[in-house]
Design an enzyme around this catalytic site. Structure first.
Site, PDB file in Angstrom:
ATOM      1  N   HIS A 164       5.595  15.259  -3.373  1.00  0.00           N
ATOM      2  CA  HIS A 164       6.616  14.596  -4.172  1.00  0.00           C
ATOM      3  C   HIS A 164       7.998  14.669  -3.525  1.00  0.00           C
ATOM      4  O   HIS A 164       8.852  13.803  -3.750  1.00  0.00           O
ATOM      5  CB  HIS A 164       6.670  15.225  -5.570  1.00  0.00           C
ATOM      6  N   ASP A 384      -3.186  -5.487  -4.548  1.00  0.00           N
ATOM      7  CA  ASP A 384      -4.392  -6.271  -4.253  1.00  0.00           C
ATOM      8  C   ASP A 384      -4.635  -6.283  -2.750  1.00  0.00           C
ATOM      9  O   ASP A 384      -3.888  -6.899  -1.988  1.00  0.00           O
ATOM     10  CB  ASP A 384      -4.218  -7.689  -4.793  1.00  0.00           C
TER      11      ASP A 384
END
Length: 442
Positions: A164, A384
């Site tokens: 992170h 996608d």
């Protein structure tokens, strides 16, 4: 869940020069945080031979092209053991990302579903981070690892483990969408901005934060046991349900105005959790909801939305348990969250928050806190790779800290994913569905 490792690779950027990127105060606070683990699920009828010989080959190539624009993700994070130095992200030619290729014979539809499932079984779909390198003066550890898991003739899961401190969910989602776009059509839709010079109050706040953090060794690998006592589920609020919740707040509390989707989602979650608690009869106990707030555009001067790194502060809302679980608990929660948002978005709040962060969070120690992760604006399922949108996104590291992950739903609305012991999950599910049904009659 049975996962078989079939290949291991290292993927380097297709090009890139030696680069140093300082970690600022926004980044330093995450050095000792659990590693971020998430995965995306794609239905695809694909044989193992096609997967290995075509899909994996294409994904490796497109990943290499993507990493040249996101060099810090293939870099080493340098944690100095000398008090004179500061943490940085350093990319050197040859640095790479670990890529694991795996197969699974488990039920793909089970993984892709929203229904409760054993939380510990999902962690096999995210990769282990490579071992850190220790020397006398520094610790070097990787920022990112990736795993591709094929469910033969069912689908593909793309799992990530990242540190992170290198970036937040906004930046990481941009990386994933860029990789997907390059793999699908060789189109780059996003280029990160790495400027650090103009970040508000970065000099004094970074030094102050480092002085507080440098005694804590960074988190470089998973050290916590898997959550064998929890089930994980995803709860969805449709756009229609969110609009009705907004209308309910506007009717009951006109002074709030029409609240945002984020406010009503957090408020509904918070009030349902309080109503479903079976082990708390202390109505006077103060409970809290904390959530990150993106402050790129709210700094002075503002940063662009494509700023690479972390850039958030925490909003903190507070209410008594008795109020939260009462008949008007949802409306009261919406007012508390809306007020917390107004405070958090002030540019002056950034310095104030980070100067007092340790004190602020020490007051929350031992309290009942709903920790929210992610953002209701991030469309994870929109990535996608050429197989269509993802049907499922899971943020599984929240199993370790009990947080609830918010993101945009696949077909609109908001998804809320989290884990808890099975009896608690059944209680929450009943309350969540009951009050949605009541509000549907508005």
């Amino acid at each position: 869940m049975a996962v078989k490792i079939v290949e291991s690779h290292t993927v380097s950027p297709s090009s890139g020069e030696h680069t140093l990127l300082p970690l600022l105060y926004f980044d330093l606070i995450w050095l000792d945080f659990v590693l971020t683990e998430s995965f995306y699920v794609y239905p695809l009828k694909c044989s193992e031979s096609r997967f290995l010989e075509t899909i994996v080959v294409n994904l490796i190539h497109s990943l290499s092209l993507t990493l040249k624009h996101f060099l810090p993700l293939s870099s080493k994070i340098i944690f100095p053991l000398s008090s004179a130095a500061m943490p940085v992200s350093r990319y050197t030619n040859g640095d790479s990302v670990s890529l694991t290729i795996a197969t699974s014979d488990d039920d793909f539809s089970y993984v892709a579903s929203n229904r409760p499932k054993a939380a510990d079984g999902l962690h096999h779909l995210v990769p282990q981070m490579p071992a850190a390198v220790y020397s006398s003066d520094v610790i070097k550890f990787s920022a990112l690892a990736i795993q591709l898991t094929l469910f033969p003739n069912q689908g593909i899961c793309i799992g990530f483990t990242h540190h992170h401190s290198i970036c937040d969910a906004i930046t990481f989602s941009a990386f994933v969408h860029t990789w997907a776009s390059i793999n699908k059509s060789n189109v780059i839709k996003y280029l990160p901005f790495y400027g650090r010079d103009s970040v508000q109050d970065s000099g004094k706040l970074t030094i102050a934060q480092w002085n507080q953090m440098k005694a804590n060794r960074p988190t470089v690998s998973p050290t916590l046991p898997l959550p064998s006592d929890k089930v994980r589920a995803t709860f969805h609020l449709t756009d229609s349900q969110i609009d009705k919740l907004k209308s309910w707040v506007a009717i009951k509390k006109p002074s709030i105005g029409r609240p945002s989707s984020f406010v009503v989602a957090c408020a509904y979650l918070w009030s349902c959790l309080a109503k479903s608690e079976v082990d708390n009869d202390d109505d006077d106990e103060t409970q809290y909801l904390c959530s990150p707030v993106n402050c790129r555009g709210r700094l002075d001067p503002p940063l662009p939305e494509n700023y690479f790194g972390n850039c958030s502060i925490q909003l903190i809302a507070a209410l008594s348990h008795g109020t939260l679980k009462g008949n008007d608990g949802f409306v009261a929660a919406a007012e508390a969250v809306a007020d917390a948002v107004k405070i958090a978005v002030k540019s002056t709040r950034v310095s104030e928050f980070y100067e007092n962060r340790s004190e602020i969070f020490s007051k929350l120690s031992g309290k009942r806190v709903v920790w929210v992760a992610g953002s209701s604006k991030i469309d994870h399922c929109g990535a996608d790779y050429g197989w269509g949108r993802a049907v499922k996104y899971e943020c599984v590291h929240t199993d370790f800290n009990g947080a609830v992950h918010l993101c945009k739903g696949r077909q609109g609305g908001i998804d809320m994913g989290f884990s808890m012991p099975k009896p608690n999950m059944f209680s929450f599910t009943s309350i969540f569905n009951k009050y949605l049904f009541i509000n549907s009659n508005l």
